[in-house]
Design a protein around this motif. Sequence first.
Motif, PDB file in Angstrom:
ATOM      1  N   MET A   1      -2.084   3.927   7.044  1.00 48.55           N
ATOM      2  CA  MET A   1      -2.600   3.970   5.685  1.00 48.55           C
ATOM      3  C   MET A   1      -1.511   3.620   4.679  1.00 48.55           C
ATOM      4  N   CYS A   2      -0.308   4.163   4.868  1.00 51.07           N
ATOM      5  CA  CYS A   2       0.781   3.938   3.926  1.00 51.07           C
ATOM      6  C   CYS A   2       1.167   2.467   3.853  1.00 51.07           C
ATOM      7  N   GLU A   3       1.141   1.770   5.035  1.00 52.78           N
ATOM      8  CA  GLU A   3       1.521   0.377   5.058  1.00 52.78           C
ATOM      9  C   GLU A   3       0.522  -0.457   4.268  1.00 52.78           C
ATOM     10  N   ALA A   4      -0.758  -0.114   4.383  1.00 45.39           N
ATOM     11  CA  ALA A   4      -1.795  -0.892   3.725  1.00 45.39           C
ATOM     12  C   ALA A   4      -1.725  -0.781   2.211  1.00 45.39           C
ATOM     13  N   GLN A   5      -1.178   0.296   1.709  1.00 45.38           N
ATOM     14  CA  GLN A   5      -1.145   0.494   0.270  1.00 45.38           C
ATOM     15  C   GLN A   5      -0.277  -0.526  -0.442  1.00 45.38           C
ATOM     16  N   GLY A   6       0.682  -1.119   0.248  1.00 50.14           N
ATOM     17  CA  GLY A   6       1.529  -2.121  -0.381  1.00 50.14           C
ATOM     18  C   GLY A   6       1.000  -3.522  -0.200  1.00 50.14           C
ATOM     19  N   ASN A   7      -0.108  -3.667   0.558  1.00 49.68           N
ATOM     20  CA  ASN A   7      -0.597  -4.993   0.889  1.00 49.68           C
ATOM     21  C   ASN A   7      -2.039  -5.226   0.459  1.00 49.68           C
ATOM     22  N   ASN A   8      -2.456  -4.642  -0.623  1.00 51.65           N
ATOM     23  CA  ASN A   8      -3.812  -4.909  -1.067  1.00 51.65           C
ATOM     24  C   ASN A   8      -3.848  -5.031  -2.588  1.00 51.65           C
ATOM     25  N   ASP A   9      -5.036  -5.309  -3.111  1.00 48.33           N
ATOM     26  CA  ASP A   9      -5.180  -5.539  -4.551  1.00 48.33           C
ATOM     27  C   ASP A   9      -4.849  -4.312  -5.380  1.00 48.33           C
ATOM     28  N   ARG A  10      -5.047  -3.146  -4.815  1.00 43.70           N
ATOM     29  CA  ARG A  10      -4.780  -1.918  -5.567  1.00 43.70           C
ATOM     30  C   ARG A  10      -3.295  -1.604  -5.660  1.00 43.70           C
ATOM     31  N   ALA A  11      -2.452  -2.314  -4.899  1.00 46.79           N
ATOM     32  CA  ALA A  11      -1.010  -2.068  -4.927  1.00 46.79           C
ATOM     33  C   ALA A  11      -0.453  -2.309  -6.326  1.00 46.79           C
ATOM     34  N   GLU A  12      -0.951  -3.328  -7.001  1.00 53.18           N
ATOM     35  CA  GLU A  12      -0.502  -3.606  -8.378  1.00 53.18           C
ATOM     36  C   GLU A  12      -0.868  -2.460  -9.312  1.00 53.18           C
ATOM     37  N   TYR A  13      -2.052  -1.901  -9.120  1.00 53.53           N
ATOM     38  CA  TYR A  13      -2.470  -0.745  -9.907  1.00 53.53           C
ATOM     39  C   TYR A  13      -1.517   0.418  -9.669  1.00 53.53           C
ATOM     40  N   GLY A  14      -1.141   0.638  -8.415  1.00 51.27           N
ATOM     41  CA  GLY A  14      -0.214   1.721  -8.063  1.00 51.27           C
ATOM     42  C   GLY A  14       1.142   1.540  -8.716  1.00 51.27           C
ATOM     43  N   LYS A  15       1.645   0.304  -8.740  1.00 52.43           N
ATOM     44  CA  LYS A  15       2.935   0.036  -9.381  1.00 52.43           C
ATOM     45  C   LYS A  15       2.853   0.332 -10.876  1.00 52.43           C
ATOM     46  N   GLY A  16       1.743  -0.069 -11.484  1.00 53.26           N
ATOM     47  CA  GLY A  16       1.549   0.211 -12.912  1.00 53.26           C
ATOM     48  C   GLY A  16       1.458   1.702 -13.176  1.00 53.26           C
ATOM     49  N   LEU A  17       0.790   2.403 -12.282  1.00 52.75           N
ATOM     50  CA  LEU A  17       0.646   3.851 -12.413  1.00 52.75           C
ATOM     51  C   LEU A  17       2.006   4.538 -12.282  1.00 52.75           C
ATOM     52  N   LEU A  18       2.820   4.088 -11.304  1.00 48.96           N
ATOM     53  CA  LEU A  18       4.157   4.662 -11.139  1.00 48.96           C
ATOM     54  C   LEU A  18       5.007   4.433 -12.382  1.00 48.96           C
ATOM     55  N   LYS A  19       4.915   3.248 -12.949  1.00 45.68           N
ATOM     56  CA  LYS A  19       5.680   2.941 -14.164  1.00 45.68           C
ATOM     57  C   LYS A  19       5.233   3.852 -15.311  1.00 45.68           C
ATOM     58  N   TYR A  20       3.926   4.008 -15.478  1.00 44.93           N
ATOM     59  CA  TYR A  20       3.380   4.870 -16.519  1.00 44.93           C
ATOM     60  C   TYR A  20       3.830   6.320 -16.321  1.00 44.93           C
ATOM     61  N   LEU A  21       3.693   6.819 -15.082  1.00 50.13           N
ATOM     62  CA  LEU A  21       4.111   8.196 -14.788  1.00 50.13           C
ATOM     63  C   LEU A  21       5.609   8.379 -15.024  1.00 50.13           C
ATOM     64  N   SER A  22       6.393   7.392 -14.633  1.00 51.51           N
ATOM     65  CA  SER A  22       7.839   7.459 -14.830  1.00 51.51           C
ATOM     66  C   SER A  22       8.178   7.625 -16.304  1.00 51.51           C
ATOM     67  N   GLU A  23       7.550   6.832 -17.136  1.00 49.54           N
ATOM     68  CA  GLU A  23       7.808   6.904 -18.581  1.00 49.54           C
ATOM     69  C   GLU A  23       7.368   8.243 -19.156  1.00 49.54           C
ATOM     70  N   LYS A  24       6.174   8.692 -18.800  1.00 44.63           N
ATOM     71  CA  LYS A  24       5.643   9.952 -19.332  1.00 44.63           C
ATOM     72  C   LYS A  24       6.464  11.158 -18.872  1.00 44.63           C
ATOM     73  N   LEU A  25       6.793  11.203 -17.587  1.00 41.73           N
ATOM     74  CA  LEU A  25       7.568  12.333 -17.071  1.00 41.73           C
ATOM     75  C   LEU A  25       8.984  12.349 -17.641  1.00 41.73           C
ATOM     76  N   THR A  26       9.577  11.183 -17.815  1.00 42.42           N
ATOM     77  CA  THR A  26      10.916  11.108 -18.407  1.00 42.42           C
ATOM     78  C   THR A  26      10.886  11.581 -19.844  1.00 42.42           C
ATOM     79  N   ASP A  27       9.839  11.177 -20.602  1.00 37.87           N
ATOM     80  CA  ASP A  27       9.707  11.644 -21.988  1.00 37.87           C
ATOM     81  C   ASP A  27       9.569  13.155 -22.057  1.00 37.87           C
ATOM     82  N   GLU A  28       8.780  13.717 -21.139  1.00 37.10           N
ATOM     83  CA  GLU A  28       8.501  15.144 -21.191  1.00 37.10           C
ATOM     84  C   GLU A  28       9.597  16.007 -20.566  1.00 37.10           C
TER      85      GLU A  28
END
Length: 171
Positions: A1-28
């Motif tokens: 399952m973990c391998e597939a997460q980097g190789n599909n269309d939703r992987a871009e969504y995950g990268k965007g989500l990580l970036k968003y979470l990184s910014e929000k958590l760093t701010d807080e």
Amino acid sequence: MCEAQGNNDRAEYGKGLLKYLSEKLTDEFGKGFTMTNLSDMRQFYIAFPNYHALHDELSWTHYRILLKVEDVKARQFYLDACSKSNWSTRQLERQINSFYFQRLLSSQDKDSVRNEIQTLEKGVDVKDILRAPYVLQFLGLEQTPNLYEKDIEKGLIDHALLYEPTRQGVT
């Protein structure tokens, strides 16, 4: 399952989500929530789902090194051996890079392989923990053979309060 997460269309969504979470958590909460760290935290959660089985004596650095071991049995072996033998992160990394688990499995003389670490690297000597001396004479502490952390802490606080710019001139 973990391998597939980097190789599909939703992987871009995950990268965007990580970036968003990184910014929000760093701010807080401040530093420590880079995208790389969040990715490591996610990988840690996947690799070690049973948090009750974690070893308190191991640091985050130990676990980050262990995450690089793909074989689950080898990772568990290194986790247990590291905890039992109190390996430093350097020792753990060296054992992984020298394929200690695989060498132990294929060896006829397992004891000599187990004892090899003792000849390659000595354990941590208490004298090596404090490498640079601290000069604390300005605290005016009494010279005794037993100087406790609480005495140093009190001396530092008293000294800071004495010389704090906002307190000068205040009685």
